[in-house]
Design a protein around this motif. Structure first.
Motif, PDB file in Angstrom:
ATOM      1  N   VAL A 141       0.836  -1.202   0.000  1.00  0.00           N
ATOM      2  CA  VAL A 141       0.000   0.000   0.000  1.00  0.00           C
ATOM      3  C   VAL A 141       0.873   1.255   0.000  1.00  0.00           C
ATOM      4  O   VAL A 141       0.608   2.214  -0.732  1.00  0.00           O
ATOM      5  CB  VAL A 141      -0.946   0.002   1.215  1.00  0.00           C
ATOM      6  N   VAL A 142       1.925   1.236   0.810  1.00  0.00           N
ATOM      7  CA  VAL A 142       2.838   2.381   0.874  1.00  0.00           C
ATOM      8  C   VAL A 142       3.502   2.612  -0.479  1.00  0.00           C
ATOM      9  O   VAL A 142       3.602   3.750  -0.961  1.00  0.00           O
ATOM     10  CB  VAL A 142       3.902   2.161   1.967  1.00  0.00           C
ATOM     11  N   VAL A 143       3.951   1.547  -1.115  1.00  0.00           N
ATOM     12  CA  VAL A 143       4.618   1.668  -2.415  1.00  0.00           C
ATOM     13  C   VAL A 143       3.660   2.233  -3.463  1.00  0.00           C
ATOM     14  O   VAL A 143       4.027   3.120  -4.249  1.00  0.00           O
ATOM     15  CB  VAL A 143       5.171   0.295  -2.863  1.00  0.00           C
ATOM     16  N   ILE A 144       2.425   1.751  -3.487  1.00  0.00           N
ATOM     17  CA  ILE A 144       1.446   2.238  -4.458  1.00  0.00           C
ATOM     18  C   ILE A 144       1.139   3.720  -4.236  1.00  0.00           C
ATOM     19  O   ILE A 144       1.093   4.516  -5.191  1.00  0.00           O
ATOM     20  CB  ILE A 144       0.149   1.410  -4.383  1.00  0.00           C
ATOM     21  N   LEU A 145       0.955   4.113  -2.984  1.00  0.00           N
ATOM     22  CA  LEU A 145       0.653   5.517  -2.691  1.00  0.00           C
ATOM     23  C   LEU A 145       1.845   6.425  -3.006  1.00  0.00           C
ATOM     24  O   LEU A 145       1.663   7.547  -3.494  1.00  0.00           O
ATOM     25  CB  LEU A 145       0.238   5.663  -1.224  1.00  0.00           C
ATOM     26  N   MET A 146       3.052   5.928  -2.752  1.00  0.00           N
ATOM     27  CA  MET A 146       4.239   6.712  -3.106  1.00  0.00           C
ATOM     28  C   MET A 146       4.329   6.887  -4.620  1.00  0.00           C
ATOM     29  O   MET A 146       4.691   7.959  -5.116  1.00  0.00           O
ATOM     30  CB  MET A 146       5.488   6.030  -2.565  1.00  0.00           C
ATOM     31  N   TRP A 173       9.023   8.836 -12.858  1.00  0.00           N
ATOM     32  CA  TRP A 173       9.220   9.533 -11.586  1.00  0.00           C
ATOM     33  C   TRP A 173       8.417   8.875 -10.468  1.00  0.00           C
ATOM     34  O   TRP A 173       8.860   8.819  -9.321  1.00  0.00           O
ATOM     35  CB  TRP A 173       8.851  11.005 -11.721  1.00  0.00           C
ATOM     36  N   GLY A 174       7.256   8.349 -10.813  1.00  0.00           N
ATOM     37  CA  GLY A 174       6.489   7.591  -9.837  1.00  0.00           C
ATOM     38  C   GLY A 174       7.227   6.351  -9.369  1.00  0.00           C
ATOM     39  O   GLY A 174       7.181   5.992  -8.184  1.00  0.00           O
ATOM     40  N   LEU A 175       7.943   5.685 -10.274  1.00  0.00           N
ATOM     41  CA  LEU A 175       8.734   4.509  -9.898  1.00  0.00           C
ATOM     42  C   LEU A 175       9.881   4.884  -8.956  1.00  0.00           C
ATOM     43  O   LEU A 175      10.218   4.124  -8.048  1.00  0.00           O
ATOM     44  CB  LEU A 175       9.286   3.824 -11.150  1.00  0.00           C
ATOM     45  N   VAL A 176      10.482   6.052  -9.182  1.00  0.00           N
ATOM     46  CA  VAL A 176      11.528   6.530  -8.265  1.00  0.00           C
ATOM     47  C   VAL A 176      10.955   6.690  -6.857  1.00  0.00           C
ATOM     48  O   VAL A 176      11.556   6.256  -5.866  1.00  0.00           O
ATOM     49  CB  VAL A 176      12.124   7.870  -8.767  1.00  0.00           C
ATOM     50  N   PHE A 177       9.795   7.294  -6.770  1.00  0.00           N
ATOM     51  CA  PHE A 177       9.131   7.469  -5.474  1.00  0.00           C
ATOM     52  C   PHE A 177       8.787   6.117  -4.859  1.00  0.00           C
ATOM     53  O   PHE A 177       8.947   5.909  -3.647  1.00  0.00           O
ATOM     54  CB  PHE A 177       7.862   8.302  -5.641  1.00  0.00           C
ATOM     55  N   GLY A 181      10.129   4.758  -1.470  1.00  0.00           N
ATOM     56  CA  GLY A 181       9.089   4.474  -0.483  1.00  0.00           C
ATOM     57  C   GLY A 181       9.249   3.087   0.103  1.00  0.00           C
ATOM     58  O   GLY A 181       9.065   2.884   1.314  1.00  0.00           O
ATOM     59  N   TRP A 182       9.577   2.117  -0.746  1.00  0.00           N
ATOM     60  CA  TRP A 182       9.817   0.753  -0.267  1.00  0.00           C
ATOM     61  C   TRP A 182      11.014   0.721   0.690  1.00  0.00           C
ATOM     62  O   TRP A 182      10.954   0.102   1.751  1.00  0.00           O
ATOM     63  CB  TRP A 182      10.076  -0.176  -1.450  1.00  0.00           C
ATOM     64  N   LEU A 183      12.086   1.413   0.321  1.00  0.00           N
ATOM     65  CA  LEU A 183      13.271   1.449   1.171  1.00  0.00           C
ATOM     66  C   LEU A 183      12.974   2.135   2.498  1.00  0.00           C
ATOM     67  O   LEU A 183      13.366   1.646   3.568  1.00  0.00           O
ATOM     68  CB  LEU A 183      14.408   2.172   0.450  1.00  0.00           C
ATOM     69  N   SER A 184      12.264   3.255   2.447  1.00  0.00           N
ATOM     70  CA  SER A 184      11.991   4.017   3.667  1.00  0.00           C
ATOM     71  C   SER A 184      11.028   3.290   4.594  1.00  0.00           C
ATOM     72  O   SER A 184      10.982   3.570   5.791  1.00  0.00           O
ATOM     73  CB  SER A 184      11.419   5.392   3.310  1.00  0.00           C
ATOM     74  N   GLN A 201      13.177  11.525   6.577  1.00  0.00           N
ATOM     75  CA  GLN A 201      14.356  11.734   5.747  1.00  0.00           C
ATOM     76  C   GLN A 201      14.020  11.580   4.267  1.00  0.00           C
ATOM     77  O   GLN A 201      14.501  12.342   3.424  1.00  0.00           O
ATOM     78  CB  GLN A 201      15.438  10.738   6.159  1.00  0.00           C
ATOM     79  N   VAL A 202      13.169  10.596   3.946  1.00  0.00           N
ATOM     80  CA  VAL A 202      12.836  10.368   2.544  1.00  0.00           C
ATOM     81  C   VAL A 202      12.073  11.543   1.957  1.00  0.00           C
ATOM     82  O   VAL A 202      12.180  11.835   0.758  1.00  0.00           O
ATOM     83  CB  VAL A 202      12.037   9.049   2.386  1.00  0.00           C
ATOM     84  N   THR A 203      11.293  12.264   2.777  1.00  0.00           N
ATOM     85  CA  THR A 203      10.595  13.454   2.289  1.00  0.00           C
ATOM     86  C   THR A 203      11.595  14.492   1.793  1.00  0.00           C
ATOM     87  O   THR A 203      11.445  15.051   0.697  1.00  0.00           O
ATOM     88  CB  THR A 203       9.728  14.073   3.402  1.00  0.00           C
TER      89      THR A 203
END
Length: 254
Positions: A141-146, A173-177, A181-184, A201-203
């Protein structure tokens, strides 16, 4: 002459209604946050405020949804921050005021630098809120929203340039996020927990990356090549801030 006066009156009253409705939306979110323990009524109000998305033929719905994703990101992010366990009344009032400023001052702006600012605001609010509320959510869910935050902010920026490859570049750019997002999700640090529950930090990293990417695109759009002189300042700033965070400030964990 009377017709001109009528048009002016209509314009004045339409603008007055616009301001009243938008300020009323921000105030209503504050009242709901104080009255209800669950965020769903406030989220429903934000979504319902975008009723004009479907007030057209269905074939235009998808385009309207994409065009309103940045505004929805800010609105939903504000609700998320209002419902943090640490949110007190005065903090919620400040959020409501900032959201009202977004609605009546910042969102209607249309110059390119203003559109870029809108994208950066959406990134800051959206990613900050997501990181502080999603610690028990599934990582998918986090990855999709990012991805959606990255896609919508890039699309919003590129739309002001009439870019032919808007969908492709926005998806990249969405894939970068999504990757960050997955890492964070597994390795997240935050600073200043008294501010927005902690700015992750990721923000900060994504804001810096987005700044560099926007300057690179602007340089390419103008010169048909990316000139280092156009991006040197944001690149140096990005490298410096990230090094400081990684070396000296990795001490506060969410």
């Amino acid at each position: 002459m009377e017709l001109l006066k009528t048009v002016k009156r209509r314009t004045f009253w339409s603008e007055l209604v616009y301001y009243v409705l938008n300020i009323g939306l921000a105030a209503a979110l504050l009242v709901i946050a104080q009255a209800f323990q669950t965020p769903f009524p406030a989220l429903a109000l934000v979504v319902l405020s975008k009723w004009r998305i479907i007030a057209v033929r269905p074939r235009f719905w998808w385009a309207n949804i994409q065009a309103n994703l940045v505004d929805l990101t800010v609105g939903i992010g504000v609700v998320g921050l209002m419902y943090l366990p640490t949110s007190v009344f005065y903090f919620r009032v400040a959020l409501a005021i900032l959201y009202a400023i977004w609605l009546v001052v910042i969102k209607p702006m249309s110059k390119r630098w203003q559109v870029a600012m809108q994208s950066l605001i959406a990134i800051f609010v959206g990613v900050t809120a997501l990181m502080v509320v999603s610690y028990e959510w599934p990582v998918s869910v986090v990855v999709i929203l990012m991805f959606l935050i990255g896609y919508s902010s890039a699309r919003h920026f590129l739309h002001s340039y009439d870019e032919e490859q808007t969908v492709l570049l926005s998806a990249i750019w969405g894939l970068v996020f999504a990757e960050l997002g997955w890492l964070s999700y597994y390795w997240t640090y935050s600073y200043g927990k008294s501010l927005f529950g902690g700015v992750s930090q990721v923000t900060i990293i994504l804001l810096l990356f987005s700044l560099v990417a926007s300057k690179a695109y602007q340089s390419y759009n103008k010169h048909k090549a990316i000139r280092f002189s156009d991006i040197s300042a944001p690149v140096i700033l990005t490298i410096g801030i990230i090094l400081v965070m990684l070396v000296f400030l990795n001490s506060v964990v969410i």
